[in-house]
Design an enzyme around this catalytic site. Structure first.
Site, PDB file in Angstrom:
ATOM      1  CG  ASP A  83      -2.072   0.996   1.114  1.00 14.43           C
ATOM      2  OD1 ASP A  83      -2.258   1.579   0.030  1.00 14.43           O
ATOM      3  OD2 ASP A  83      -2.782   1.169   2.111  1.00 14.43           O
ATOM      4  CE  LYS A  84      -0.087   7.852  -2.258  1.00 12.75           C
ATOM      5  NZ  LYS A  84      -1.433   8.489  -2.289  1.00 12.75           N
ATOM      6  CG  HIS A  85      -1.010   7.273   4.133  1.00  8.08           C
ATOM      7  ND1 HIS A  85      -2.385   7.135   4.207  1.00  8.08           N
ATOM      8  CD2 HIS A  85      -0.713   8.426   4.792  1.00  8.08           C
ATOM      9  CE1 HIS A  85      -2.891   8.139   4.891  1.00  8.08           C
ATOM     10  NE2 HIS A  85      -1.899   8.939   5.260  1.00  8.08           N
ATOM     11  CB  SER A  86      -0.296  10.988   0.098  1.00  7.90           C
ATOM     12  OG  SER A  86      -0.010  12.377   0.072  1.00  7.90           O
ATOM     13  CB  THR A 123      -8.369   9.030  -1.215  1.00 13.92           C
ATOM     14  OG1 THR A 123      -7.038   9.498  -1.461  1.00 13.92           O
ATOM     15  CG2 THR A 123      -8.688   7.924  -2.203  1.00 13.92           C
ATOM     16  NE  ARG A 171      -3.452  14.825  14.137  1.00 11.80           N
ATOM     17  CZ  ARG A 171      -3.141  14.137  13.038  1.00 11.80           C
ATOM     18  NH1 ARG A 171      -3.670  12.948  12.820  1.00 11.80           N
ATOM     19  NH2 ARG A 171      -2.303  14.629  12.161  1.00 11.80           N
ATOM     20  CB  SER A 186      -2.833   9.539  12.533  1.00 12.63           C
ATOM     21  OG  SER A 186      -4.007   9.492  11.745  1.00 12.63           O
ATOM     22  CE  LYS A 190      -5.708   6.597   8.646  1.00 11.95           C
ATOM     23  NZ  LYS A 190      -5.325   7.632   9.589  1.00 11.95           N
ATOM     24  CE  LYS A 191      -2.435   3.780   4.400  1.00 11.68           C
ATOM     25  NZ  LYS A 191      -3.357   3.455   3.291  1.00 11.68           N
TER      26      LYS A 191
END
Length: 439
Positions: A83-86, A123, A171, A186, A190-191
């Site tokens: 997976d990817k996260h920004s 997203t 936040r 955070s 989740k990831k």
């Protein structure tokens, strides 16, 4: 006797919290014994005083374990889970193309994404511009779509890291977003709860990033990589440019339109493509699908130009309840606001700089982003056809167009946007998309 205010006071005074204190506070958030005001006070104390790496890791672990954690070992995938996260940007529509691209190359991408936060888009908000697309699949449905299609993008469920969901919302409205420990905890709660085998981070720097300086963006990347690897998840991070809007557009339906056109090999923004290909290649290498970056880049390019990634995207939309012919008729399905108001350069020269955060806030002003967590968005509004840094302009050249629900809003936001874009006589140096890799 331990009380929430004891934990808040200790962090307020810059002291290090014990694992027991962090566990107590997180469990209190989950049970409701810790009030929202106390959560806000805690996040402000962390924002001001920071956390030691061990505190961040303990906070992340407690948040991750506050709900169910996914186990994909019985899914019988014939490829790796990645997976990817920004960290968030303006016009950052990368996930909508990247998930299908990597899936088209043999990876499995179970992506749990977020909604808009501050000046950045989300997203999940973008996907909800697609009629019928269900971002709230059950865990079993999530597993099934990932297995059948190769990629599934859903919102954070009530079962996965529920404490993070609560802290995340608080936040956003307490000006405590840009905290390295809180962002790290955070993202990874989740990831890692999603049972990933590999993770690639897209950490933004520049005027549209949460971190105000390059050094802080690098520190965030280092924090995320170190904490994830300590928990046994191979992770790398790319530091990418957010000194200009990443795509041609900023706004939910507008960005979905651009994502579809990108996958159709049309209207491709060079900066957006550079970031997407770089992240995709990194995902293929870290997951073992490819042995080197050069080969991985070629695989991603082929998935794009062959139309295979577009096919995967279409299948994902349909599997989530969206139209089966969405990619063929996206212009009919996506709703864009009727007012399209040009913002003219008013002088000759080149686009020198863009205050990207203010561009993002202009979308919020149009109600395309959130001023508070429960706000209902107008998915049809935004900024369209934004010129990049370095673009030549005449006085009558449109810098962009405002998509708004009425002329008054369009004119007001046009003036706001015009002040964020600086025009100069000399052309600035070319912006580089990816600056550094952290591993």
């Amino acid at each position: 006797m331990l009380l929430p205010q004891n934990v808040i006071q200790k962090k307020r005074d810059g002291q290090i919290l014990t694992p027991e204190e962090i566990a107590y506070f997180v469990q209190g958030i989950k049970s409701g014994e810790v009030a929202d005001a106390q959560v806000g006070a805690f996040t402000m104390a962390v924002y001001i005083n920071g956390m030691q790496p061990t505190e961040t890791a303990n906070l992340m672990g407690q948040m991750k374990d506050s709900g169910v954690t996914l186990d994909w070992s019985d899914a019988e995938f014939d490829g790796p889970i990645v997976d990817k996260h920004s960290t968030g940007g303006v016009g950052d529509v990368v996930s909508l193309m990247l998930g299908p691209l990597v899936a088209a190359c043999g990876g499995y991408v179970p992506m749990i994404a977020g909604r808009g936060l501050g000046h950045t888009g989300g997203t999940i908000d973008k996907l909800e511009a697609i009629p019928g697309y269900n971002t709230n699949l059950s865990i079993e449905q999530f597993r099934q779509v990932t297995k059948e299609v190769g990629v599934s993008i859903i919102g954070q469920t009530s079962d996965l890291a529920p404490v993070d969901k609560k802290i995340y919302a608080i936040r956003d409205v307490t000006a405590t977003v840009a905290s390295i420990p809180l962002i790290t905890a955070s993202i990874l709660s989740k990831k890692l709860a999603a049972g990933l085998e590999n993770l690639v981070m897209d950490v933004k720097f520049g005027s549209g990033a949460f971190m105000p300086t390059f050094e802080e963006s690098r520190a965030l990347a280092r924090s995320i990589v170190d904490v994830a690897k300590a928990y046994g998840t191979p992770t790398t991070a790319l530091l990418t440019n957010m000194n200009q809007v990443l795509a041609h557009n900023a706004g939910n339906a507008l960005e979905v339109k651009e994502a579809v056109e990108f996958l159709m090999n049309q209207n491709i923004n060079p900066m957006l493509k550079s970031v997407t290909v770089a992240l995709g290649a990194e995902m293929l290498v870290i997951s073992g699908i490819c042995n080197d970056i050069h080969d991985a880049e070629k695989r991603i390019e082929h998935a794009l130009t062959s139309g295979k990634a577009l096919e995967v995207f279409s299948k994902m939309v349909a599997a989530h309840g969206g139209p089966i012919d969405f990619v063929e008729r996206y212009d009919e399905y996506l709703t864009l606001s009727e007012v399209k108001y040009p913002v003219y350069a008013q002088q000759e020269g080149f686009v020198q700089t863009i205050d990207v955060k203010e561009i993002g806030m202009s979308v919020v002003q149009l109600k395309g982003g959130r001023a508070h967590p429960d706000q209902e968005l107008d998915l049809s509004v935004g900024i369209e056809a934004m010129l990049p840094v370095g673009a030549p302009v005449q006085a009558d050249t449109p810098l962009c167009y405002i998509r708004a629900t009425n002329d008054a809003d369009a004119q007001r936001i046009a003036e706001m946007v015009r002040t964020t874009i600086k025009i100069s006589a000399e052309q600035p140096s070319t912006e580089v998309a990816v600056i550094e890799k952290i591993s």
